[in-house]
Design an enzyme around this catalytic site. Sequence first.
Site, mmCIF file in Angstrom:
data_model
loop_
_atom_site.group_PDB
_atom_site.id
_atom_site.type_symbol
_atom_site.label_atom_id
_atom_site.label_comp_id
_atom_site.label_asym_id
_atom_site.label_seq_id
_atom_site.Cartn_x
_atom_site.Cartn_y
_atom_site.Cartn_z
ATOM 1 N N SER A 116 0.795 -1.216 0.000
ATOM 2 C CA SER A 116 0.000 0.000 0.000
ATOM 3 C C SER A 116 0.835 1.278 0.000
ATOM 4 O O SER A 116 1.611 1.507 -0.919
ATOM 5 C CB SER A 116 -0.955 -0.040 1.182
ATOM 6 O OG SER A 116 -1.903 0.967 1.075
ATOM 7 N N HIS A 117 0.714 2.078 1.078
ATOM 8 C CA HIS A 117 1.380 3.375 1.102
ATOM 9 C C HIS A 117 2.856 3.257 1.489
ATOM 10 O O HIS A 117 3.567 4.249 1.490
ATOM 11 C CB HIS A 117 0.676 4.297 2.098
ATOM 12 C CG HIS A 117 0.710 3.761 3.501
ATOM 13 N ND1 HIS A 117 -0.049 2.693 3.905
ATOM 14 C CD2 HIS A 117 1.445 4.124 4.566
ATOM 15 C CE1 HIS A 117 0.206 2.434 5.175
ATOM 16 N NE2 HIS A 117 1.114 3.293 5.609
ATOM 17 N N ASP A 280 -2.791 6.412 -3.372
ATOM 18 C CA ASP A 280 -1.572 5.808 -2.806
ATOM 19 C C ASP A 280 -1.080 4.624 -3.636
ATOM 20 O O ASP A 280 -1.547 4.395 -4.758
ATOM 21 C CB ASP A 280 -1.821 5.406 -1.350
ATOM 22 C CG ASP A 280 -2.717 4.187 -1.224
ATOM 23 O OD1 ASP A 280 -3.573 3.995 -2.101
ATOM 24 O OD2 ASP A 280 -2.551 3.409 -0.259
ATOM 25 N N ASP A 282 -1.507 1.417 -3.744
ATOM 26 C CA ASP A 282 -2.459 0.453 -4.308
ATOM 27 C C ASP A 282 -3.786 1.115 -4.667
ATOM 28 O O ASP A 282 -4.776 0.420 -4.926
ATOM 29 C CB ASP A 282 -2.659 -0.721 -3.354
ATOM 30 C CG ASP A 282 -3.189 -0.299 -1.993
ATOM 31 O OD1 ASP A 282 -2.997 0.881 -1.618
ATOM 32 O OD2 ASP A 282 -3.794 -1.125 -1.303
ATOM 33 N N ASP A 284 -6.098 2.715 -3.077
ATOM 34 C CA ASP A 284 -7.315 2.678 -2.262
ATOM 35 C C ASP A 284 -7.468 3.948 -1.417
ATOM 36 O O ASP A 284 -8.555 4.233 -0.934
ATOM 37 C CB ASP A 284 -7.402 1.404 -1.400
ATOM 38 C CG ASP A 284 -6.221 1.215 -0.476
ATOM 39 O OD1 ASP A 284 -5.246 1.994 -0.557
ATOM 40 O OD2 ASP A 284 -6.255 0.263 0.326
ATOM 41 N N ARG A 285 -6.396 4.702 -1.229
ATOM 42 C CA ARG A 285 -6.520 5.955 -0.477
ATOM 43 C C ARG A 285 -6.732 7.128 -1.422
ATOM 44 O O ARG A 285 -6.350 7.056 -2.594
ATOM 45 C CB ARG A 285 -5.247 6.237 0.322
ATOM 46 C CG ARG A 285 -4.973 5.208 1.388
ATOM 47 C CD ARG A 285 -3.787 5.648 2.232
ATOM 48 N NE ARG A 285 -3.507 4.617 3.226
ATOM 49 C CZ ARG A 285 -2.871 4.835 4.358
ATOM 50 N NH1 ARG A 285 -2.404 6.045 4.633
ATOM 51 N NH2 ARG A 285 -2.667 3.861 5.209
ATOM 52 N N THR A 347 -9.615 0.460 13.616
ATOM 53 C CA THR A 347 -8.873 0.846 12.422
ATOM 54 C C THR A 347 -8.675 -0.339 11.489
ATOM 55 O O THR A 347 -8.319 -1.432 11.931
ATOM 56 C CB THR A 347 -7.513 1.412 12.863
ATOM 57 O OG1 THR A 347 -7.749 2.619 13.589
ATOM 58 C CG2 THR A 347 -6.612 1.696 11.677
ATOM 59 N N LYS A 379 -11.561 0.342 0.518
ATOM 60 C CA LYS A 379 -11.596 1.765 0.260
ATOM 61 C C LYS A 379 -11.177 1.983 -1.187
ATOM 62 O O LYS A 379 -10.530 1.122 -1.775
ATOM 63 C CB LYS A 379 -10.740 2.544 1.247
ATOM 64 C CG LYS A 379 -9.296 2.121 1.406
ATOM 65 C CD LYS A 379 -8.681 2.872 2.589
ATOM 66 C CE LYS A 379 -7.193 2.601 2.752
ATOM 67 N NZ LYS A 379 -6.919 1.375 3.515
ATOM 68 N N ARG A 499 0.825 6.386 16.780
ATOM 69 C CA ARG A 499 -0.062 7.377 16.171
ATOM 70 C C ARG A 499 -0.850 8.061 17.283
ATOM 71 O O ARG A 499 -1.447 7.397 18.128
ATOM 72 C CB ARG A 499 -1.028 6.720 15.195
ATOM 73 C CG ARG A 499 -0.352 5.929 14.092
ATOM 74 C CD ARG A 499 -1.281 5.766 12.889
ATOM 75 N NE ARG A 499 -0.836 4.777 11.941
ATOM 76 C CZ ARG A 499 0.167 4.913 11.080
ATOM 77 N NH1 ARG A 499 0.871 6.035 11.057
ATOM 78 N NH2 ARG A 499 0.484 3.950 10.236
HETATM 79 C C1 VG1 Z 1 -2.966 2.407 8.450
HETATM 80 C C2 VG1 Z 1 -4.116 3.356 8.664
HETATM 81 C C3 VG1 Z 1 -5.429 2.613 8.581
HETATM 82 C C4 VG1 Z 1 -5.517 1.888 7.235
HETATM 83 C C5 VG1 Z 1 -4.305 1.001 7.054
HETATM 84 C C6 VG1 Z 1 -4.269 0.348 5.692
HETATM 85 O O1 VG1 Z 1 -2.972 1.422 9.449
HETATM 86 O O2 VG1 Z 1 -3.989 4.012 9.893
HETATM 87 O O3 VG1 Z 1 -6.480 3.519 8.729
HETATM 88 O O4 VG1 Z 1 -6.682 1.102 7.170
HETATM 89 O O5 VG1 Z 1 -3.110 1.772 7.196
HETATM 90 O O6 VG1 Z 1 -4.275 1.298 4.659
HETATM 91 P P1 VG1 Z 1 -2.013 1.488 10.758
HETATM 92 O O7 VG1 Z 1 -2.261 0.209 11.491
HETATM 93 O O8 VG1 Z 1 -0.615 1.630 10.231
HETATM 94 O O9 VG1 Z 1 -2.444 2.705 11.501
HETATM 95 V V1 VG1 Z 1 -3.389 0.980 3.260
HETATM 96 O O10 VG1 Z 1 -3.891 2.115 2.103
HETATM 97 O O11 VG1 Z 1 -1.840 1.037 3.852
HETATM 98 O O12 VG1 Z 1 -3.854 -0.568 2.881
HETATM 99 CO CO CO Z 2 -3.465 1.654 0.275
#
Ligand code: VG1
Ligand code: CO
Length: 546
Positions: A116-117, A280, A282, A284-285, A347, A379, A499
């Site tokens: 993802s990000h 982002d 993938d 989804d954000r 979350t 998302k 966080r």
């Molecule tokens: C983070 C975000 C959470 C989100 C998750 C996956 O998780 O805070 O809201 O659902 O990333 O998003 P964490 O546990 O690091 O706070 V993605 O776009 O990275 O799949």
């Molecule tokens: Co993502």
Amino acid sequence: MSLKTVATTPFAGQLPGTSGLRKKVTVFQQPHYLENFVQALFDVLHGDAPAAGQTLVLGGDGRFHNRVAVQTILKMAAARGYGKVLVGQGGILSTPATSAVIRRRGASGGIILSASHNPGGPDGDFGIKYNATNGGPAPEKLTQAIYERTQTLTQYRLSDAPDIPLDTLGTHTMEGMAIEVIDPVSDYAAVQRELFDFGAIRRLFADGFRLRYDAMWAVGGPYAKAIIEGELGAPAGTVVNAEPKEDFGGLHPDPNPAYADDLIAHLMAPDAPDMGAASDGDADRNMILGRGFIVSPSDSLAVLTAHATKVPGYASGLAGVARSMPTSTAADRVAKALGIACYETPTGWKFFGNLLDAGKATLCGEESYGTGSNHVREKDGLWAVLFWLNLVAVTGQSVEQLVRGLWAEHGRCVYSRHDYDGIPTENANALMAELRAQLPALGGQTVEGQHIAWADDFAYTDPVDGSVSQKQGVRVVLEDSSRVVFRLSGTGTEGATLRVYLERHEPDASRHDVPAQDALAPMVTLARTLARIEHHTGMAQPSVMT
Ligand code: VG1
Ligand code: CO
């Protein structure tokens, strides 16, 4: 072609976090590492039986190691007896597109290869995640079972067939299993067409509306190009950094004020476009900006909720809305005014799945730049951008006007998240343990001049299946309903990330332009004192503020 059985031994730590198993690429490159996890997944899903007649969807965000992993998983799926695998061309499928393909093609599930990000490249991160037949992320009881299976595994099976050419559309067979290389965009685009008024958005662009969509060199690029420039007629060059790169151009594909600084600079410039957006790794954000104006993700969810019936896909109204616990209460206020339910979940998108499947919620969102609806079970970054474009087109209001309208009616939920990255895990755990130990005595105390009403450790009981998730974040709520929330990230791959989420409701319109960090400063002090952040982390300032 024949099937091989390979002896293996368990790896420690193959426990999926907030969204799948994420580790350094170098960890995934170890012999048997990916194979063990996939074998454990297949064993949990199918026991000793073959997955005969079932269809698996497979793709990823195109990051380094994606292609290697796709080929391995195809060979393992063939050994497991799947009827068919639908794989995105080039091994590419965004996370929301995977969800759309699973649902539209009646697949039994899908594997998403993404961190993802998180940054990519040979020294970056890789990830794997399973989505079930509803198109949504595996619930905790499934990820826990997969983890337990990884700890007892002694062998895995795969075909010794040659690699499949992934770059051209077409069908192949491997050990009797069909492999179809599909266009990654078409099913996804069909879903969006059913939801939004493409005609109205096309007219908006034809009338000269200017958008800058930054795909951050990630998988959102091909989708945004095809839909925004291709179908909706936005001028070429509207979507920038559109070509997916294995290392995201060396950048951090995380659309927030820290990492989308180039986009923000464009939207703050004198000749800024009307709207800015980013997605982002993938896709989804999403991040949404107006000219000279940054939209907070919590406000974005609230605006979409307030105006949903103006969009064809939601014209008959919303069943309810859901937000993750640290997300601001802006959506709750709108839901209350609309007379619909608002659910508060832990979350991670996996907690929305049951609410969406049961028809309790229609829209969902998280403070971490995630919004989506019941059209898929993830998302969806581009979906949010299309939603905003549709609203701008039919209301005639700018992005900023839409947000200010929300504030005028419901007050502003001033919001910020402070991340402290790279903390030694023991220190982060000690900080959380110390906070938790204080909880019973916090209610009624005054700390740093602020009156604490109550404090707890968020626990969630799923209203659909009754499953309980404990220890989902420490909440400290003040007498005026301001909140500080503390939790540790479940997506990082290096040490721990703390966080700290800060929220304060400001009803007074004359104070809506006070910068968020100023308005929240007393609460930052409270958070630092309560959690002894500097003592435990050695950090006087957060690494990232969003
Ligand atoms: C983070 C975000 C959470 C989100 C998750 C996956 O998780 O805070 O809201 O659902 O990333 O998003 P964490 O546990 O690091 O706070 V993605 O776009 O990275 O799949
Ligand atoms: Co993502």
